[in-house]
Design a protein around this motif. Structure first.
Motif, PDB file in Angstrom:
ATOM      1  N   CYS A  34       2.337 -16.240 -16.305  1.00 47.83           N
ATOM      2  CA  CYS A  34       1.391 -15.255 -16.024  1.00 47.83           C
ATOM      3  C   CYS A  34       1.440 -14.958 -14.310  1.00 47.83           C
ATOM      4  CB  CYS A  34       0.146 -15.385 -16.503  1.00 47.83           C
ATOM      5  SG  CYS A  34      -0.891 -16.826 -15.800  1.00 47.83           S
ATOM      6  N   HIS A  36      -0.690 -14.936 -12.054  1.00 49.00           N
ATOM      7  CA  HIS A  36      -1.298 -15.871 -11.032  1.00 49.00           C
ATOM      8  C   HIS A  36      -0.605 -17.156 -10.914  1.00 49.00           C
ATOM      9  CE1 HIS A  36      -3.412 -17.810 -14.647  1.00 49.00           C
ATOM     10  NE2 HIS A  36      -3.275 -18.772 -13.856  1.00 49.00           N
ATOM     11  N   GLN A  46      -0.510 -11.161  -4.972  1.00 48.65           N
ATOM     12  CA  GLN A  46      -0.578 -10.841  -6.355  1.00 48.65           C
ATOM     13  C   GLN A  46       0.093  -9.177  -6.421  1.00 48.65           C
ATOM     14  OE1 GLN A  46      -3.075  -8.435  -7.925  1.00 48.65           O
ATOM     15  NE2 GLN A  46      -1.540  -8.221  -9.628  1.00 48.65           N
ATOM     16  N   SER A  50       3.167  -8.207  -8.783  1.00 55.60           N
ATOM     17  CA  SER A  50       3.180  -7.241  -9.801  1.00 55.60           C
ATOM     18  C   SER A  50       4.224  -6.120  -9.674  1.00 55.60           C
ATOM     19  CB  SER A  50       1.709  -6.631  -9.814  1.00 55.60           C
ATOM     20  OG  SER A  50       0.717  -7.796 -10.431  1.00 55.60           O
ATOM     21  N   ARG A  66       1.186  -9.968 -24.083  1.00 58.47           N
ATOM     22  CA  ARG A  66      -0.390 -10.263 -23.786  1.00 58.47           C
ATOM     23  C   ARG A  66      -0.617 -11.430 -24.697  1.00 58.47           C
ATOM     24  NH1 ARG A  66      -3.731  -7.871 -20.875  1.00 58.47           N
ATOM     25  NH2 ARG A  66      -2.537  -6.055 -20.630  1.00 58.47           N
ATOM     26  N   ARG A  69      -6.386 -12.076 -22.023  1.00 59.25           N
ATOM     27  CA  ARG A  69      -6.682 -11.141 -20.809  1.00 59.25           C
ATOM     28  C   ARG A  69      -5.463 -11.452 -20.003  1.00 59.25           C
ATOM     29  NH1 ARG A  69     -12.062 -11.923 -17.804  1.00 59.25           N
ATOM     30  NH2 ARG A  69     -11.086 -10.062 -16.594  1.00 59.25           N
ATOM     31  N   GLU A  70      -4.609 -11.977 -20.264  1.00 56.71           N
ATOM     32  CA  GLU A  70      -3.328 -12.201 -19.326  1.00 56.71           C
ATOM     33  C   GLU A  70      -1.981 -11.588 -20.005  1.00 56.71           C
ATOM     34  OE1 GLU A  70      -3.442 -16.369 -18.113  1.00 56.71           O
ATOM     35  OE2 GLU A  70      -4.550 -15.969 -16.475  1.00 56.71           O
TER      36      GLU A  70
END
Length: 107
Positions: A34, A36, A46, A50, A66, A69-70
């Motif tokens: 993910c 993070h 970040q 992204s 997905r 939430r990540e």
């Protein structure tokens, strides 16, 4: 070779042309991550991760799944990892070319 194939290959190589995107591909080669996790592994912000993931996703290099939430990013296929690994291996073996900033002077 069909022109469309060459255009697609060029777009793929352009997407892989940034050092941070190469680093992202190498991270995703090991396992899905993910944002993070990529931030922690690569030591960049970040928003930067992204932004580069967006470029890689648009080029079809990565896909995001997905998970709650990540979004978990993974390579779209193994061919892409081979391209990057081979390029990195080649760079390690090849002496660096002279900088373009230095004009080639003769005589």
């Amino acid at each position: 070779m069909p022109h469309d194939t060459l255009v697609t290959a060029g777009e793929l190589l352009r997407a892989l042309s940034a050092p941070i995107r190469i680093a992202i591909v190498l991270q995703l080669r090991e396992s899905a991550r993910c944002v993070h996790e990529l931030v922690g592994a690569l030591g960049v912000t970040q928003p930067l991760i992204s932004q580069h993931l967006r470029v890689l996703k648009t080029a079809g290099v990565v896909r995001g799944d997905r998970s709650g939430r990540e979004v978990l990013y993974r390579l779209a296929d193994d061919h892409l990892a081979h391209i990057v690994v081979d390029a990195v291996a080649h760079a390690r073996e090849t002496p660096h070319a002279p900088s373009r900033a230095t004009p080639d002077k003769e005589g």
